[in-house]
Enzyme design. Structure first.
Site, PDB file in Angstrom:
ATOM      1  N   HIS A 186       3.620  10.931   8.469  1.00 18.77           N
ATOM      2  CA  HIS A 186       3.900  10.701   7.051  1.00 18.77           C
ATOM      3  C   HIS A 186       3.319   9.357   6.605  1.00 18.77           C
ATOM      4  O   HIS A 186       2.632   9.289   5.563  1.00 18.77           O
ATOM      5  CB  HIS A 186       5.422  10.750   6.830  1.00 18.77           C
ATOM      6  CG  HIS A 186       5.845  10.438   5.435  1.00 18.77           C
ATOM      7  ND1 HIS A 186       6.473  11.349   4.616  1.00 18.77           N
ATOM      8  CD2 HIS A 186       5.735   9.293   4.695  1.00 18.77           C
ATOM      9  CE1 HIS A 186       6.710  10.788   3.442  1.00 18.77           C
ATOM     10  NE2 HIS A 186       6.284   9.541   3.467  1.00 18.77           N
ATOM     11  N   GLU A 187       3.591   8.303   7.379  1.00 23.61           N
ATOM     12  CA  GLU A 187       3.136   6.970   6.955  1.00 23.61           C
ATOM     13  C   GLU A 187       1.615   6.870   6.989  1.00 23.61           C
ATOM     14  O   GLU A 187       1.007   6.293   6.077  1.00 23.61           O
ATOM     15  CB  GLU A 187       3.770   5.889   7.833  1.00 23.61           C
ATOM     16  CG  GLU A 187       5.286   5.787   7.727  1.00 23.61           C
ATOM     17  CD  GLU A 187       5.790   5.745   6.298  1.00 23.61           C
ATOM     18  OE1 GLU A 187       5.108   5.157   5.426  1.00 23.61           O
ATOM     19  OE2 GLU A 187       6.861   6.315   6.036  1.00 23.61           O
ATOM     20  N   CYS A 227      10.383  10.286   0.524  1.00 26.34           N
ATOM     21  CA  CYS A 227       9.392   9.207   0.433  1.00 26.34           C
ATOM     22  C   CYS A 227       9.848   8.244  -0.656  1.00 26.34           C
ATOM     23  O   CYS A 227      10.270   8.688  -1.732  1.00 26.34           O
ATOM     24  CB  CYS A 227       8.022   9.791   0.090  1.00 26.34           C
ATOM     25  SG  CYS A 227       6.708   8.557  -0.043  1.00 26.34           S
ATOM     26  N   LEU A 228       9.744   6.953  -0.388  1.00 28.04           N
ATOM     27  CA  LEU A 228      10.141   5.971  -1.396  1.00 28.04           C
ATOM     28  C   LEU A 228       9.262   6.053  -2.644  1.00 28.04           C
ATOM     29  O   LEU A 228       9.658   5.587  -3.704  1.00 28.04           O
ATOM     30  CB  LEU A 228      10.095   4.555  -0.805  1.00 28.04           C
ATOM     31  CG  LEU A 228      11.068   4.303   0.359  1.00 28.04           C
ATOM     32  CD1 LEU A 228      10.872   2.887   0.894  1.00 28.04           C
ATOM     33  CD2 LEU A 228      12.515   4.525  -0.058  1.00 28.04           C
ATOM     34  N   HIS A 242      -0.307   8.194   4.038  1.00 25.61           N
ATOM     35  CA  HIS A 242      -0.433   7.309   2.868  1.00 25.61           C
ATOM     36  C   HIS A 242      -1.755   6.538   2.902  1.00 25.61           C
ATOM     37  O   HIS A 242      -2.310   6.210   1.839  1.00 25.61           O
ATOM     38  CB  HIS A 242       0.714   6.296   2.835  1.00 25.61           C
ATOM     39  CG  HIS A 242       2.012   6.834   2.297  1.00 25.61           C
ATOM     40  ND1 HIS A 242       2.163   7.232   0.996  1.00 25.61           N
ATOM     41  CD2 HIS A 242       3.227   6.999   2.879  1.00 25.61           C
ATOM     42  CE1 HIS A 242       3.420   7.637   0.797  1.00 25.61           C
ATOM     43  NE2 HIS A 242       4.086   7.507   1.930  1.00 25.61           N
TER      44      HIS A 242
HETATM   45 NI    NI Z   1       6.148   7.952   2.053  1.00 26.80          NI
END
Ligand code: NI
Length: 176
Positions: A141-142, A99-100, A145
């Protein structure tokens, strides 16, 4: 414009995001342009608006060839607003994620293998797709967030969590 990506520990990453109320606006287009620029600058597979400090339910994702995920199957580039995810079946599978907002680390996360997602493009046109495998993983995953969930919070085996350069020493060109 490339924006700073918030990192784990910032309380803004733990806040649920709000739905977008109006489509086709200049504000939404500017947000998406910044998200595209920021994801591209980091070779990300996806990015959610709260990662750049904007608490709206907007995600982008897509993988052609990504040096961060050299073995990943392609995922069509998608801009998804106000997404809703529905698992298809009970099957889950483990897979490595990064993850960034959690730079330099990788962890194994269980995700639904198959799902249906619906939402809208930035103009308000409906998107409805079935996805599986890595595509389904990226979407989960996105969209997590948007609910203030980072992938380590989904992990079930912390022994499979570590620094990318240690876990995958042959993966050249990793920037985080
Ligand atoms: Ni992420």
């Amino acid at each position: 414009m490339i924006r700073d990506v918030l990192r784990m520990g910032d309380p803004r990453l733990l806040q649920p995001s709000e739905p977008v109320a109006r489509f086709g606006t200049r504000e939404l287009e500017t947000l998406l342009q910044d998200m595209r620029d920021t994801m591209a600058a980091h070779n990300g597979a996806g990015l959610a608006a709260p990662q750049i400090g904007v608490p709206l339910r907007v995600v982008i994702f897509g993988v052609e060839f990504n040096p961060r995920y050299p073995d990943a199957e392609p995922v069509p580039y998608t801009e998804l607003v106000n997404p809703m995810l529905t698992p298809v079946g009970d099957e889950q599978e483990d897979g490595w994620e990064g993850c960034l907002s959690v730079p330099g680390l990788r962890g194994v996360v269980p995700r639904h293998t198959r799902l249906r997602y619906v939402g809208f493009d930035p103009e308000g046109n409906r998107i409805e797709r079935d996805a599986n495998g890595f595509h389904a993983r990226v979407v989960q995953h996105e969209c997590d967030h948007l609910d203030g969930i980072l992938y380590p919070m989904r992990m079930t085996d912390m022994r499979r969590f570590g620094y990318t350069q240690v876990l995958f020493p042959d993966a050249a060109g990793e920037e985080d």
